[in-house]
Design an enzyme around this catalytic site. Structure first.
Site, PDB file in Angstrom:
ATOM      1  N   SER A   1       0.837  -1.199   0.000  1.00 35.81           N
ATOM      2  CA  SER A   1       0.000   0.000   0.000  1.00 35.81           C
ATOM      3  C   SER A   1       0.878   1.257   0.000  1.00 35.81           C
ATOM      4  O   SER A   1       1.693   1.446  -0.913  1.00 35.81           O
ATOM      5  CB  SER A   1      -0.969  -0.034   1.175  1.00 35.81           C
ATOM      6  OG  SER A   1      -1.889   1.026   1.109  1.00 35.81           O
TER       7      SER A   1
ATOM      8  N   HIS B   1      -8.292   1.491  -0.901  1.00 30.68           N
ATOM      9  CA  HIS B   1      -8.207   0.567  -2.035  1.00 30.68           C
ATOM     10  C   HIS B   1      -9.582   0.096  -2.501  1.00 30.68           C
ATOM     11  O   HIS B   1      -9.767  -1.052  -2.898  1.00 30.68           O
ATOM     12  CB  HIS B   1      -7.281  -0.614  -1.709  1.00 30.68           C
ATOM     13  CG  HIS B   1      -5.921  -0.175  -1.269  1.00 30.68           C
ATOM     14  ND1 HIS B   1      -5.043   0.430  -2.132  1.00 30.68           N
ATOM     15  CD2 HIS B   1      -5.327  -0.202  -0.061  1.00 30.68           C
ATOM     16  CE1 HIS B   1      -3.936   0.740  -1.468  1.00 30.68           C
ATOM     17  NE2 HIS B   1      -4.089   0.384  -0.208  1.00 30.68           N
TER      18      HIS B   1
END
Length: 304
Positions: free
Chosen positions: A85, A189
């Site tokens: 991430s 996300h």
């Protein structure tokens, strides 16, 4: 072969930056980065409580700064880099795609944009432990949730509204042992982050970008990426798309990785690697006390 990895949001804990600031030049670097992005990284990394550093706009720059600081102290030249991430921005800097200050400016934009997007709707994330991935993903989709992080080692992170997360805790997929709500402030996300993508795309247009000097493995699909322009394109889109850390680890296998070191605040990705990459030596940089052991591991495996 050595892979150097950088953790994502949720790895931060109160005071974790404190011991790193005792290293020569570290406090000056943190001060310069703080001035560049308008955020007191030293304060948040040493004195702030858990709620303060849970703030997305704070946590993300703090994690990238810690990762870069610990990697510089390590002094390693890995064959492969990757990040989970927001850790992908750390990895991009370690690969030479961005310089350190540009990486901090970019992640500051990312954190602010994602915090703003998260404030629109009450959303969150939860880790599911155990179960069959296909069964779990189908069940999440039935509940309207997104499999935002497919981490391998029997772990998938779901993201969605607070109501959807609450429903999940009462209706777990078959085979899942436990659902753990994460200390993050949004459904990262997922489509909820679409406004942040536009802000990042605008910021990306102002970056000075170089091609990676080492092998860079992308969260999007576990593929290696050869150009700086493609790395940045993927970093922009990644905010609203799932992280496929499971595929990254599959690529580590294919590349012949024999050792994995996780930059500060290390631990999460080493835990996943221990289960998914048997035979690969692992080490997490939690404090500067771990540096000597990491260098010894690197001397055995770098360039093997």
């Amino acid at each position: 072969m050595l892979v150097l990895v950088a953790p994502g949001q949720g790895a931060q804990t109160p005071g974790f930056l404190t011991p790193w600031l005792d290293l020569p030049g570290a406090a000056d670097r943190i001060a310069a980065w703080s001035d560049a992005i308008g955020l007191d990284l030293a304060h948040y990394g040493t004195k702030a409580d858990a709620d303060e550093i849970r703030d997305t706009a704070v946590a993300q720059p703090l994690l990238v700064a810690a990762g870069l600081l610990s990697a510089a102290a390590l002094g390693a030249s890995p064959g492969v880099v990757a990040g989970h991430s927001v850790g992908e921005i750390t990895a991009a800097a370690l690969a030479g795609v961005l310089d350190d200050e540009a990486a901090l400016r970019f992640v500051r934009t990312r954190g602010l944009g994602m915090a703003e997007a998260a404030a629109v709707t009450d959303t969150g994330m939860a880790a599911l432990l155990g179960g069959d991935p296909e069964v779990t993903v189908a069940h999440l989709e039935k509940l309207g949730l997104t499999p935002a992080n497919v981490n391998g080692s029997g772990q998938i992170v779901a993201a969605g509204t607070a109501e959807q997360i609450a429903a999940l805790t009462q209706d777990m997929p078959e085979g899942v042992r436990r659902v753990v709500e994460l200390k993050v402030a949004g459904a990262f996300h997922t489509h909820h982050m679409a406004p942040a993508v536009e802000k990042l795309r605008a910021a990306a247009g102002e970056l000075q970008v170089a091609d990676p000097t080492v092998t860079y493995v992308s969260n999007a699909d576990g593929k290696t990426v050869a150009t700086g322009a493609e790395v940045i394109t993927r970093l922009v889109g990644q905010v609203a798309n799932p992280v496929r850390w499971d595929l990254c680890m599959e690529t580590f296998k294919e590349l012949g990785v024999t050792a994995l070191v996780e930059a500060a605040p290390g631990g999460t990705l080493v835990g996943l690697a221990k289960r998914a990459l048997p035979g690969v030596k692992t080490l997490a940089l939690k404090t500067p006390d771990d540096l000597d052991a990491a260098r010894a591991l690197i001397s055995e495996h770098a360039g093997a």
